[in-house]
Scaffold this motif. Structure first.
Motif, PDB file in Angstrom:
ATOM      1  N   ILE A   1     107.564  17.514   5.202  1.00  0.00           N
ATOM      2  CA  ILE A   1     106.598  16.436   5.380  1.00  0.00           C
ATOM      3  C   ILE A   1     105.776  16.758   6.624  1.00  0.00           C
ATOM      4  O   ILE A   1     106.332  16.917   7.715  1.00  0.00           O
ATOM      5  CB  ILE A   1     107.305  15.078   5.546  1.00  0.00           C
TER       6      ILE A   1
ATOM      7  N   ILE B   1     115.339  17.740   4.848  1.00  0.00           N
ATOM      8  CA  ILE B   1     114.002  17.191   5.067  1.00  0.00           C
ATOM      9  C   ILE B   1     113.487  17.657   6.424  1.00  0.00           C
ATOM     10  O   ILE B   1     114.084  17.359   7.463  1.00  0.00           O
ATOM     11  CB  ILE B   1     114.013  15.657   5.001  1.00  0.00           C
TER      12      ILE B   1
ATOM     13  N   TYR C   1     112.592   8.780   3.629  1.00  0.00           N
ATOM     14  CA  TYR C   1     112.443   9.669   2.470  1.00  0.00           C
ATOM     15  C   TYR C   1     113.788  10.174   1.942  1.00  0.00           C
ATOM     16  O   TYR C   1     113.856  10.749   0.852  1.00  0.00           O
ATOM     17  CB  TYR C   1     111.565  10.866   2.837  1.00  0.00           C
TER      18      TYR C   1
ATOM     19  N   CYS D   1     108.133  26.228   8.176  1.00  0.00           N
ATOM     20  CA  CYS D   1     108.706  25.186   7.317  1.00  0.00           C
ATOM     21  C   CYS D   1     108.319  25.410   5.862  1.00  0.00           C
ATOM     22  O   CYS D   1     109.165  25.353   4.957  1.00  0.00           O
ATOM     23  CB  CYS D   1     108.231  23.806   7.770  1.00  0.00           C
ATOM     24  N   ASP D   2     107.036  25.657   5.617  1.00  0.00           N
ATOM     25  CA  ASP D   2     106.554  25.853   4.254  1.00  0.00           C
ATOM     26  C   ASP D   2     107.163  27.100   3.617  1.00  0.00           C
ATOM     27  O   ASP D   2     107.490  27.105   2.418  1.00  0.00           O
ATOM     28  CB  ASP D   2     105.026  25.952   4.247  1.00  0.00           C
TER      29      ASP D   2
ATOM     30  N   THR E   1     121.986  14.435   3.162  1.00  0.00           N
ATOM     31  CA  THR E   1     120.640  14.716   3.670  1.00  0.00           C
ATOM     32  C   THR E   1     120.713  15.172   5.121  1.00  0.00           C
ATOM     33  O   THR E   1     121.350  14.511   5.946  1.00  0.00           O
ATOM     34  CB  THR E   1     119.747  13.469   3.583  1.00  0.00           C
TER      35      THR E   1
ATOM     36  N   GLU F   1     120.198  17.949   0.732  1.00  0.00           N
ATOM     37  CA  GLU F   1     118.771  17.664   0.766  1.00  0.00           C
ATOM     38  C   GLU F   1     118.344  17.882   2.213  1.00  0.00           C
ATOM     39  O   GLU F   1     118.875  17.245   3.116  1.00  0.00           O
ATOM     40  CB  GLU F   1     118.507  16.229   0.330  1.00  0.00           C
TER      41      GLU F   1
ATOM     42  N   ALA G   1     110.631  26.365   2.500  1.00  0.00           N
ATOM     43  CA  ALA G   1     110.630  25.456   1.344  1.00  0.00           C
ATOM     44  C   ALA G   1     110.374  26.204   0.048  1.00  0.00           C
ATOM     45  O   ALA G   1     110.894  25.823  -1.013  1.00  0.00           O
ATOM     46  CB  ALA G   1     109.588  24.364   1.550  1.00  0.00           C
TER      47      ALA G   1
ATOM     48  N   HIS H   1     114.961  25.374  -2.858  1.00  0.00           N
ATOM     49  CA  HIS H   1     114.493  24.150  -3.511  1.00  0.00           C
ATOM     50  C   HIS H   1     115.053  22.886  -2.856  1.00  0.00           C
ATOM     51  O   HIS H   1     114.542  21.780  -3.092  1.00  0.00           O
ATOM     52  CB  HIS H   1     114.893  24.167  -4.990  1.00  0.00           C
ATOM     53  N   ARG H   2     116.061  23.022  -2.011  1.00  0.00           N
ATOM     54  CA  ARG H   2     116.667  21.844  -1.362  1.00  0.00           C
ATOM     55  C   ARG H   2     115.830  21.353  -0.189  1.00  0.00           C
ATOM     56  O   ARG H   2     116.072  20.258   0.333  1.00  0.00           O
ATOM     57  CB  ARG H   2     118.080  22.187  -0.883  1.00  0.00           C
TER      58      ARG H   2
ATOM     59  N   ARG I   1     112.531  19.988   1.694  1.00  0.00           N
ATOM     60  CA  ARG I   1     111.296  19.223   1.513  1.00  0.00           C
ATOM     61  C   ARG I   1     110.601  19.131   2.862  1.00  0.00           C
ATOM     62  O   ARG I   1     111.233  18.783   3.867  1.00  0.00           O
ATOM     63  CB  ARG I   1     111.612  17.829   0.983  1.00  0.00           C
TER      64      ARG I   1
END
Length: 324
Positions: A63, A36, A80, A50-51, A6, A34, A54, A58-59, A61
């Motif tokens: 927030i 984040i 998370y 960021c969006d 991560t 992953e 994403a 697909h890796r 995420r």
């Protein structure tokens, strides 16, 4: 199958550098990632960036949260995270494409809980290579090296096993956004984790401004957060001697002088002032801060400001002469 790693990236008003950071992360040769992104209430275009990333990978995420500070953002990322190993990257920095692969390989090879590597400091016109060789595997000795600032406390040049973050009393301090990563690193080391060292640099720590531009990095807010850090870490069981925090306290005293907070300067940390007065015997143009602080603590405030003022002028003059 290789373990999931991560990467936690706190983001706040970083649209100018964010794409550089994210491109360096998604292009890692180690693919089982992953990623984040914690958008900490950014007011610029960071949230949209960021969006967008994403939707393409697909890796990733994302927030989104109201602004809580980098410490809370790091902790949320950990909460998370599902990876077996974790690492942090700041949104204005970037990393070499083989960073995760090599750190992970070192961790598996030695069965290490934490792997430390060297890093780069990136200024506008130069790059510094920062060696982090600890010269020891003893965690208590390592802890003292971090406290005496012989090693960099950042969590960005350290791949860490998830189990370390699950240890009791290991968490990022809320409301402290300076030295928050050092705080957590010391908490982990106090638990006698196994630590490996990889003598290579992959992480590019972007400083950008000139190192002598004090006004960029010294603010009353940041100084108060440093004072809060001292208050919190002083209560930790691994602090056996107040002198272990000498360098941090000295830094705070200099900041208070620079910010003209003379009343507070005279009130806090009396236990280190004699050491400051005895440590600096002469004024050095290239490294004036210690002698400047000594002069201020002796009551010569005006003289101390003169020393501080003339230092960058002399340095720039020398550089101009060299360039002729």
């Amino acid at each position: 199958m290789k373990s999931l790693v991560t990467i936690i990236i706190p983001v706040y008003n970083a649209e100018r550098w964010l794409c550089r950071c994210l491109n360096s992360v998604i292009n890692q040769t180690y693919q089982n990632l992953e990623i984040i992104l914690i958008n900490d209430g950014s007011l610029d275009g960071s949230a949209n960036i960021c969006d967008e990333y994403a939707t393409k990978d697909h890796r990733i995420r994302v927030i989104h949260q109201k602004n809580c500070g980098v410490s809370a953002s790091r902790q949320k990322g950990i909460d998370y995270a599902t990876g077996e190993y974790l690492i942090h990257v700041d949104s204005d920095d970037w990393v070499d494409k083989d960073m995760i692969a090599q750190l992970y390989s070192k961790a598996i090879e030695g069965n290490y809980d934490m792997v430390i590597c060297d890093y780069y400091e990136e200024f506008n016109r130069k790059t510094n290579y920062c060696c982090q060789n600890p010269n020891t595997t003893d965690t208590q000795s390592l802890l003292h090296k971090f406290l005496f600032q012989q090693l960099h406390g950042s969590c960005c040049n350290k791949l860490v096993s998830r189990t370390c973050y699950n240890m009791p009393n290991v968490s990022f301090p809320q409301g402290v956004n300076i030295y928050e990563d050092l705080y957590v690193t010391c908490q982990m080391l106090h638990n006698n984790i196994s630590v490996g060292y990889l003598p290579k640099a992959f992480y590019h720590y972007f400083i950008g401004y000139s190192a002598d531009t004090l006004s960029v990095c010294i603010t009353l807010k940041s100084t108060k957060e440093k004072i809060r850090f001292i208050e919190l870490i002083s209560k930790q069981p691994f602090i056996n001697n107040p002198n272990e925090l000498y360098y941090f306290k000295k830094d705070i005293l200099f900041n208070l002088f620079y910010l003209r907070q003379y009343t507070l300067l005279n009130q806090i940390y009396p236990e280190i002032k004699e050491q400051v007065l005895s440590e600096y015997r002469s004024y050095h143009v290239m490294t004036p801060n210690g002698y400047v602080l000594k002069t201020a603590l002796k009551g010569n405030i005006f003289k101390a400001h003169v020393y501080l003022f003339i230092s960058p002028i002399i340095i720039k003059s020398k550089n101009m002469i060299k360039s002729l």
